[in-house]
Write an enzyme that holds these catalytic residues in place. Structure first.
Site, mmCIF file in Angstrom:
data_model
loop_
_atom_site.group_PDB
_atom_site.id
_atom_site.type_symbol
_atom_site.label_atom_id
_atom_site.label_comp_id
_atom_site.label_asym_id
_atom_site.label_seq_id
_atom_site.Cartn_x
_atom_site.Cartn_y
_atom_site.Cartn_z
ATOM 1 N N CYS A 256 0.842 -1.182 0.000
ATOM 2 C CA CYS A 256 0.000 0.000 0.000
ATOM 3 C C CYS A 256 0.889 1.248 0.000
ATOM 4 O O CYS A 256 1.880 1.308 0.720
ATOM 5 C CB CYS A 256 -0.943 0.099 1.176
ATOM 6 N N ARG B 74 4.070 -0.257 -4.709
ATOM 7 C CA ARG B 74 3.735 -0.767 -3.374
ATOM 8 C C ARG B 74 2.403 -1.522 -3.350
ATOM 9 O O ARG B 74 2.035 -2.101 -2.326
ATOM 10 C CB ARG B 74 3.673 0.392 -2.370
ATOM 11 N N TRP C 221 -2.757 -2.662 -1.833
ATOM 12 C CA TRP C 221 -2.419 -4.090 -1.960
ATOM 13 C C TRP C 221 -3.297 -4.779 -0.932
ATOM 14 O O TRP C 221 -3.078 -4.646 0.272
ATOM 15 C CB TRP C 221 -0.934 -4.286 -1.662
ATOM 16 N N ASN D 42 -2.011 1.952 5.857
ATOM 17 C CA ASN D 42 -1.180 0.840 5.396
ATOM 18 C C ASN D 42 -0.898 -0.019 6.633
ATOM 19 O O ASN D 42 -0.485 0.519 7.652
ATOM 20 C CB ASN D 42 0.110 1.430 4.797
ATOM 21 N N GLU E 171 18.217 -16.964 -7.630
ATOM 22 C CA GLU E 171 17.752 -15.629 -7.981
ATOM 23 C C GLU E 171 17.183 -15.623 -9.409
ATOM 24 O O GLU E 171 16.161 -14.996 -9.670
ATOM 25 C CB GLU E 171 18.890 -14.613 -7.818
ATOM 26 N N LYS F 103 13.282 -14.576 -10.224
ATOM 27 C CA LYS F 103 12.911 -13.495 -11.146
ATOM 28 C C LYS F 103 11.887 -14.005 -12.150
ATOM 29 O O LYS F 103 10.897 -13.344 -12.433
ATOM 30 C CB LYS F 103 14.139 -12.951 -11.911
ATOM 31 N N GLU G 56 8.454 -14.620 -10.525
ATOM 32 C CA GLU G 56 7.662 -13.475 -10.061
ATOM 33 C C GLU G 56 7.160 -12.582 -11.171
ATOM 34 O O GLU G 56 6.108 -11.977 -11.037
ATOM 35 C CB GLU G 56 8.390 -12.672 -8.974
ATOM 36 N N HIS H 118 18.922 -36.280 -7.312
ATOM 37 C CA HIS H 118 18.227 -36.958 -6.208
ATOM 38 C C HIS H 118 16.728 -36.668 -6.233
ATOM 39 O O HIS H 118 16.079 -36.616 -5.200
ATOM 40 C CB HIS H 118 18.840 -36.537 -4.870
ATOM 41 N N LYS I 95 6.281 -4.306 -3.503
ATOM 42 C CA LYS I 95 7.721 -4.148 -3.326
ATOM 43 C C LYS I 95 8.150 -4.339 -1.882
ATOM 44 O O LYS I 95 9.204 -4.880 -1.602
ATOM 45 C CB LYS I 95 8.142 -2.761 -3.813
HETATM 46 C C1 F6R Z 1 12.070 -10.166 -5.391
HETATM 47 C C2 F6R Z 1 11.834 -9.218 -4.322
HETATM 48 C C3 F6R Z 1 11.458 -9.746 -2.995
HETATM 49 C C4 F6R Z 1 12.242 -9.020 -1.913
HETATM 50 C C5 F6R Z 1 11.797 -9.458 -0.523
HETATM 51 C C6 F6R Z 1 12.617 -8.778 0.556
HETATM 52 O O1 F6R Z 1 12.404 -9.518 -6.575
HETATM 53 O O2 F6R Z 1 11.942 -8.041 -4.511
HETATM 54 O O3 F6R Z 1 11.661 -11.123 -2.918
HETATM 55 O O4 F6R Z 1 13.593 -9.286 -2.110
HETATM 56 O O5 F6R Z 1 10.457 -9.133 -0.362
HETATM 57 O O6 F6R Z 1 12.533 -7.398 0.454
HETATM 58 P P1 F6R Z 1 13.546 -6.438 1.204
HETATM 59 O O7 F6R Z 1 14.873 -6.601 0.555
HETATM 60 O O8 F6R Z 1 12.991 -5.071 1.022
HETATM 61 O O9 F6R Z 1 13.572 -6.891 2.626
#
Ligand code: F6R
Length: 607
Positions: free
Chosen positions: A2, A28, A75, A101, A479, A483, A486, A502, A602
Site C-alpha cells: 500500500c 507498493r 495491496w 497501510n 535468484e 525473477k 515473479e 536426487h 515491493k
Molecule cells: C524479489 C523481491 C522480494 C524481496 C523481498 C525482501 O524480486 O523483490 O523477494 O527481495 O520481499 O525485500 P527487502 O529486501 O525489502 O527486505
C-alpha cells in the site's frame, strides 16, 4: 504494501500532484486507488478498483478541487479489490477521510462496538473503523489530532495512518507503528508518504516520523509529538541525495529494464562507501561468536551468496536463515556474543524487522544492510551500511541485489584483513576485481540483452524450467528462478546441481529447459557432468558460461556469455544479469507488465 500520500499546501490544486505521486508509489500495490481532497469545507472523493491509469481514464483524478488531499494505492489484505474496499475510507457524515497501510488485528471487535452505536460501514476493510473512531472522538469534543491519539490507544496491529477532516481543513494528521511514513517539507507545503520518491520532485528535505509518534502537517510547518507523553519532538531535516530523475523511467519502457542497466553505476557508487564504515561492519561480524544472515526473497539470495564470500574470503561461515523462520529455528539460543546481519533493501520487510527485534531482545548485535536511509531497520540496528542503488521502483529487485552483493564483498574482504585469512596480495587482487565489476557488468548487459530477448521468443511457451548451479552459483540460480517466477509466472525451480539427480531429474523429458549457471570455478567440471546427465535425458541446455568455454558452449543449446577474469566468490554479480534480462523479456513476450507482477508488492509489511 500500500502506498500513502498526503499533501497540504498554501495555495493551488493538489489533485494532479497526488495522481503523479501515486504513480510513483504504485510499486507498493496496484489493485485499487483513491484520492480525497477538501475544498470549501467539503470532501471530494474518487476511487475504484484497478491500476492508477485505468482509474484515471475512468474518473479523471486530476479534476478535483482543493489545496489539501490524501491518496492511496492498495495491496489488498482485508477485503477483495473493489471500489468499496479502496481507500480513502470515511466516517458516517463524509467529513473525515483516512488512508492506512498495515493491518488492524482487532478491527472486528471495534467494528461491532461502532455498529452498535449506529455507525454504518461500507467496506469489508479493517481500515474503515478508523474514520468512525475519529468521528466518535471529534463528537466528544476532541480535535482531529487528539481524536487520532485516542484511536491509537484502542487499535492493535501495525499501521501507518493519514487522516484529514473538513472541520480542520488546513491540516493533515498522521501516525505510525510498524509501517513506514516519511514527511517532506518545503516553503508553503508539507507532504507525507510511505516512501521518498512520492514527493521527491517537490522537495528533497525529509523528516523522519518514528513508531509511536504523531504529526500535524500544515502548509506552514510540521509538529511531531510522542504518543507516550505528548512531548514535542525536535527532529532535524535530512537532505535526500536521490534525484527525482532517478525515480523516472528515463526513456526505458519499464523501471525493471532501466534498473538492470543502472547496475554498473549502482556498484560503482557502492564501492565508494567509506572504508571505516565497511571496517566497522566487518569488525562486528568478525568479533561475534555466531553470525546469522537474515533476509527474505532476493535479499535472501544475496545473503546466500554472501555466506559463500565470507567463508572463502575470511574463514567465517555465517548461518543463513530466512527471517520469517528465524525465531522458530533458533529457539532463544541467541546471546549478546552473537551478531545478526539483517539484509533488506527496503528496510521495512516485517519478517526481517521482527527477527531483528527478537535478536535484540537477547542483546544480540544487529548489523543492517539496506538501501533506504531512515527505514525501520536502521532504527533497530546497532550499525547500518547504506547501499547506494538509488530508488528502485520495479517490484522485482535487481540493482538492490547487486549492491547488497557489493557491500557483502567489501565487508568480507575487510573481515579477511582482520582475521588474516587471506594473504594481502590476494586481498588486493580481489579488491581490484571488485573495482572492475562495473565495467564487466556493463559488458554482460550489452552482450546478452539481445540473446535474452531471442531466447524468450523461443521459450515463452514453456511453463516450467529448472535452474542449476554449484557452490556460490546456487544463489545465482535461485535468484534467476525467482525473477522468472515473479514476473513471467513460470514454474521455475532452482537446485544445487549435485542435488538435482536426487529427485528433480525426474521432471526432465525431451526439450525440458535446464539453465546452468556455470562460471569456470572449481565446480565447473562437476557441472559438466550434470549437464551430460541432463542432456542424456533430452533436456534443452541453457548455460551462463565464461567467454571461451568452448566445451560447455558445445554442450549447450543456448549460451549467455560472461567475460573472463572474475574472482570466483563474486561471480553471482555478473552471472545473474543474463537471467534478469531473460526474465524481463519472458514477461514481455508473454504480455505481462514486469514492473507490476500480480499478487506482489515491493515492500512486504505483513507477516
Ligand atoms: C524479489 C523481491 C522480494 C524481496 C523481498 C525482501 O524480486 O523483490 O523477494 O527481495 O520481499 O525485500 P527487502 O529486501 O525489502 O527486505
Amino acid at each position: 504494501m500500500c502506498g500513502i500520500i498526503g499533501v497540504v499546501q498554501k495555495r493551488g490544486q493538489v489533485a494532479p500532484f497526488l495522481h503523479q505521486a501515486l504513480k510513483r508509489l504504485e510499486y507498493r500495490g496496484y489493485d485499487s486507488v483513491g484520492v480525497t481532497t477538501i475544498s470549501n469545507n467539503e470532501l471530494s472523493m474518487k476511487k475504484d478498483k484497478g491500476k492508477i491509469e485505468e482509474v484515471h481514464v475512468k474518473l479523471n483524478l486530476d479534476d478535483m478541487p482543493g489545496n489539501i488531499g490524501i491518496g492511496h494505492t492498495r495491496w489488498a489484505t482485508h477485503g477483495i479489490p473493489s471500489m468499496y474496499n479502496s481507500h480513502p475510507h470515511f466516517d458516517c457524515k463524509n467529513q473525515i477521510a483516512v488512508v492506512h497501510n498495515g493491518v488492524i488485528d482487532n478491527f472486528l471487535e471495534l467494528r461491532s462496538e461502532l455498529s452498535s452505536k449506529g455507525h454504518e460501514f461500507s467496506s469489508e476493510t479493517d481500515t474503515e473503523v478508523i474514520p468512525h473512531m475519529i468521528e466518535e472522538g471529534m463528537a466528544e469534543g476532541h480535535s482531529l489530532v487528539d481524536a487520532l491519539k485516542e484511536v491509537t490507544k484502542r487499535i492493535e496491529g501495525t499501521y501507518a495512518i493519514v487522516a484529514m477532516s473538513t472541520q480542520e481543513s488546513d491540516k493533515i494528521v498522521c501516525t505510525r507503528d510498524g509501517n513506514p511514513l516519511v514527511i517532506g517539507r518545503k516553503e508553503g507545503a508539507s507532504y507525507v508518504s510511505s516512501d521518498i520518491p512520492a514527493f521527491l520532485p517537490m522537495t528533497d528535505d525529509m523528516i523522519l516520523l518514528l513508531d509511536g509518534e504523531i504529526a500535524v502537517l500544515s502548509a506552514g510547518g510540521v509538529e511531531i509529538r510522542k504518543l507516550s507523553d505528548d512531548s514535542l519532538v525536535d527532529r532535524e531535516t535530512i537532505k535526500i541525495s536521490w534525484t527525482a530523475d532517478q525515480a523516472e523511467k528515463g526513456g526505458f519502457p519499464h523501471f525493471m529494464l532501466k534498473e538492470i542497466h543502472e547496475q554498473p553505476d549502482a556498484i560503482r557508487n557502492t564501492l565508494r562507501l567509506r572504508f571505516d564504515t565497511i571496517q566497522k561492519a566487518a569488525k562486528m561480524i568478525q568479533e561475534a561468536r555466531r553470525v546469522y544472515f537474515l533476509a527474505m526473497g532476493t535479499s535472501g539470495h544475496a545473503a546466500l551468496a554472501g555466506r559463500h564470500m565470507f567463508a572463502a574470503l575470511s574463514g567465517i561461515l555465517p548461518i543463513f536463515e530466512l527471517a520469517s523462520d528465524f525465531q522458530d529455528i533458533v529457539y532463544g539460543s541467541l546471546s549478546e556474543k552473537d551478531c545478526i546481519v539483517a539484509i533488506t533493501q527496503s528496510g521495512e520487510t516485517t519478517d526481517t524487522i521482527v527477527s531483528a527485534k527478537y535478536a535484540k531482545s537477547f542483546g544480540t548485535k544487529v548489523l543492517a544492510i539496506t538501501n533506504v536511509v531512515g527505514s525501520s531497520i536502521t532504527r533497530i540496528a546497532d550499525y547500518t551500511v547504506i547501499t547506494q542503488a538509488g530508488p528502485e521502483i520495479g517490484v522485482a529487485a535487481t540493482k538492490t541485489f547487486m549492491v547488497q552483493l557489493t557491500v557483502l564483498a567489501q565487508i568480507a574482504l575487510a573481515a579477511s584483513e582482520q582475521t588474516g585469512f587471506l594473504a594481502e596480495y590476494l586481498i588486493e587482487k580481489k579488491r581490484k576485481c571488485l573495482q572492475e565489476l562495473p565495467d564487466l557488468v556493463s559488458q554482460v548487459i550489452s552482450r546478452n540483452e539481445e540473446i535474452a530477448r531471442r531466447l524468450a521468443g523461443e521459450l515463452y511457451k514453456r511453463s516450467s524450467l529448472l535452474f542449476l548451479g554449484r557452490g556460490v552459483s546456487i544463489a545465482t540460480a535461485e535468484e534467476g528462478a525467482l525473477k522468472l517466477k515473479e514476473i513471467a509466472y513460470n514454474h521455475a525451480e532452482a537446485y544445487s546441481a549435485g542435488e538435482s539427480k536426487h529427485g528433480p531429474i525426474a521432471l526432465v523429458e525431451k526439450g525440458y529447459p535446464v539453465v546452468f549457471v556455470a562460471p569456470r570455478d572449481e565446480t565447473r567440471n562437476r557441472i559438466i557432468g550434470n549437464v551430460m546427465e541432463m542432456k542424456a535425458r533430452g533436456a534443452s541446455i541453457i548455460s551462463v558460461l565464461e567467454r571461451g568455454d568452448q566445451e560447455l558452449g558445445d554442450l549447450s543449446d543456448y549460451s549467455f556469455v560472461v567475460p573472463e577474469g572474475i574472482e570466483p566468490e563474486f561471480s553471482t554479480m555478473p552471472y545473474v544479469v543474463p537471467l534478469q534480462l531473460f526474465s524481463y523479456y519472458m514477461a514481455r513476450r508473454k504480455g505481462f507488465d514486469p514492473d507490476k507482477p500480480r499478487n506482489l508488492a515491493k515492500s512486504v509489511t505483513v507477516l
